[in-house]
Design an enzyme around this catalytic site. Structure first.
Site, PDB file in Angstrom:
ATOM      1  N   SER A  12      -8.216   0.848 -19.275  1.00  0.00           N
ATOM      2  CA  SER A  12      -8.123  -0.472 -18.660  1.00  0.00           C
ATOM      3  C   SER A  12      -8.986  -0.536 -17.410  1.00  0.00           C
ATOM      4  CB  SER A  12      -6.680  -0.784 -18.276  1.00  0.00           C
ATOM      5  OG  SER A  12      -6.664  -1.920 -17.426  1.00  0.00           O
ATOM      6  N   HIS A  37     -10.245  -2.189 -22.397  1.00  0.00           N
ATOM      7  CA  HIS A  37      -9.070  -3.045 -22.191  1.00  0.00           C
ATOM      8  C   HIS A  37      -9.261  -3.861 -20.912  1.00  0.00           C
ATOM      9  CE1 HIS A  37      -4.803  -4.090 -22.820  1.00  0.00           C
ATOM     10  NE2 HIS A  37      -4.678  -4.024 -21.500  1.00  0.00           N
ATOM     11  N   MET A  41      -5.251 -11.543 -15.137  1.00  0.00           N
ATOM     12  CA  MET A  41      -4.033 -11.990 -14.434  1.00  0.00           C
ATOM     13  C   MET A  41      -4.356 -13.237 -13.626  1.00  0.00           C
ATOM     14  SD  MET A  41      -2.543  -8.367 -13.073  1.00  0.00           S
ATOM     15  CE  MET A  41      -2.632  -6.875 -14.088  1.00  0.00           C
ATOM     16  N   HIS A  70      -6.413  -8.728 -22.656  1.00  0.00           N
ATOM     17  CA  HIS A  70      -4.960  -8.877 -22.499  1.00  0.00           C
ATOM     18  C   HIS A  70      -4.712  -9.972 -21.468  1.00  0.00           C
ATOM     19  CE1 HIS A  70      -0.981  -6.775 -21.018  1.00  0.00           C
ATOM     20  NE2 HIS A  70      -0.754  -7.935 -21.594  1.00  0.00           N
ATOM     21  N   MET A  72      -2.569 -11.979 -19.233  1.00  0.00           N
ATOM     22  CA  MET A  72      -1.278 -12.106 -18.542  1.00  0.00           C
ATOM     23  C   MET A  72      -1.351 -13.388 -17.727  1.00  0.00           C
ATOM     24  SD  MET A  72      -0.799  -8.119 -17.591  1.00  0.00           S
ATOM     25  CE  MET A  72      -2.542  -7.830 -17.824  1.00  0.00           C
ATOM     26  N   MET A 141       4.441  -3.890 -23.785  1.00  0.00           N
ATOM     27  CA  MET A 141       4.292  -3.479 -22.390  1.00  0.00           C
ATOM     28  C   MET A 141       5.374  -2.475 -22.042  1.00  0.00           C
ATOM     29  SD  MET A 141       2.166  -5.866 -20.180  1.00  0.00           S
ATOM     30  CE  MET A 141       2.034  -4.315 -19.407  1.00  0.00           C
ATOM     31  N   ASP A 179       1.076  -0.278 -23.423  1.00  0.00           N
ATOM     32  CA  ASP A 179       0.329  -0.560 -22.198  1.00  0.00           C
ATOM     33  C   ASP A 179       1.218  -0.321 -20.984  1.00  0.00           C
ATOM     34  OD1 ASP A 179      -1.393  -1.525 -20.296  1.00  0.00           O
ATOM     35  OD2 ASP A 179      -1.560  -3.541 -21.144  1.00  0.00           O
TER      36      ASP A 179
HETATM   37  C1  DX5 Z   1      -0.468  -3.907 -16.344  1.00  0.00           C
HETATM   38  C2  DX5 Z   1      -1.668  -3.852 -17.254  1.00  0.00           C
HETATM   39  C3  DX5 Z   1      -1.996  -2.480 -17.740  1.00  0.00           C
HETATM   40  C4  DX5 Z   1      -2.302  -1.510 -16.677  1.00  0.00           C
HETATM   41  C5  DX5 Z   1      -1.994  -0.132 -17.156  1.00  0.00           C
HETATM   42  O1  DX5 Z   1      -0.130  -5.233 -16.082  1.00  0.00           O
HETATM   43  O2  DX5 Z   1      -1.489  -4.641 -18.386  1.00  0.00           O
HETATM   44  O3  DX5 Z   1      -3.058  -2.503 -18.655  1.00  0.00           O
HETATM   45  O4  DX5 Z   1      -3.618  -1.565 -16.270  1.00  0.00           O
HETATM   46  O5  DX5 Z   1      -2.204   0.672 -16.074  1.00  0.00           O
HETATM   47  P1  DX5 Z   1      -1.661   2.157 -15.985  1.00  0.00           P
HETATM   48  O6  DX5 Z   1      -2.260   2.911 -17.112  1.00  0.00           O
HETATM   49  O7  DX5 Z   1      -2.135   2.585 -14.650  1.00  0.00           O
HETATM   50  O8  DX5 Z   1      -0.162   2.074 -16.089  1.00  0.00           O
HETATM   51 ZN    ZN Z   2      -3.046  -4.550 -20.267  1.00  0.00          ZN
END
Ligand code: DX5
Ligand code: ZN
Length: 223
Positions: A12, A37, A41, A70, A72, A141, A179
């Site tokens: 990511s 990824h 947000m 992704h 969000m 998640m 994730d």
């Molecule tokens: C969180 C994201 C994840 C995040 C994962 O809202 O959707 O993709 O980047 O990060 P790590 O691997 O650091 O938990």
């Molecule tokens: Zn994500």
């Protein structure tokens, strides 16, 4: 996951250096990982704001790998065209942010993109049961969305095992992604859950050089 198939690894770029996004996107293929990824947000569905479709467009020349977007964000239906045009290959949105999810999945697929649905840790898989025949990807998640570097919530692995069981029983073709909180400590239980794709942000970008990133990706794949 079908037996003897190695995991798809999706670093990511949320945890990349925002001053060097092109370079850090190149790290993904260099390390032998599979998908880019992209955590979008909006400051509403989750508190932080990261980036939008322009970032995907800007980074597209830096990697031939699939871009796994992704969303969000609230009102994901307003952004699908933008991300599709920008070069996303998979577009995943949250069931918690969308009433007409079935229509939106069909719309994403009509643009020739893979369509994914995601659930936060407090959402049971019953909330997406009517969509499982339609989706290409279910993103579970394993942390509360919004931030990288959080600890995995282990109960979420039970949802993955159930999703794996359902697809086998019903003959559905979706892939399952996890994730949040994936690292060398959690990958054993994660891989055993039946998951196909692992997203890793801080554990990947926290490594200091190319050799360490390559070894990390190999360790995830071999788990
Ligand atoms: C969180 C994201 C994840 C995040 C994962 O809202 O959707 O993709 O980047 O990060 P790590 O691997 O650091 O938990
Ligand atoms: Zn994500």
């Amino acid at each position: 996951m079908p037996d003897n198939k190695s995991l798809i690894v999706a670093p990511s770029i949320l945890s990349a250096d925002f001053a060097h996004m092109g370079r850090d996107t190149e790290y993904i293929k260099q390390a032998g990982a599979d998908w880019v990824h992209v955590d979008v947000m909006d400051g509403s569905f989750v508190p932080p704001i990261t980036f939008g479709a322009q970032m995907v467009e800007a980074l597209r020349p830096f990697s031939p790998l699939p871009f796994d977007v992704h969303l969000m964000i609230d009102h994901p239906e307003t952004q699908i065209d933008n991300f599709a045009k920008a070069g996303a290959d998979l577009i995943t949105f949250h069931i918690e942010a969308c009433t007409h999810a079935h229509r939106l999945l069909q719309y994403i697929k009509s643009l020739g993109k893979k369509a994914g649905i995601s659930i936060v840790p407090s959402t049971p898989i019953e909330a997406i049961s009517e969509l499982l025949c339609e989706v290409d990807l279910v993103l579970v998640m394993s942390v509360n969305p919004g931030y990288g570097g959080q600890k995995m919530i282990p109960q979420t692995l039970k949802k993955i095992a159930l999703l794996d069981k359902i697809r086998k029983e019903q003959g559905f073709g979706y892939q399952i992604s996890i994730d949040g909180g994936v690292n060398l400590q959690t990958i054993g239980d994660t891989a055993a859950s039946g998951v196909d794709i692992v997203v890793a942000g801080s554990a990947f970008y926290g490594l200091s050089d190319a050799a360490a990133r390559t070894a990390f990706v190999q360790n995830l794949k071999n788990a």
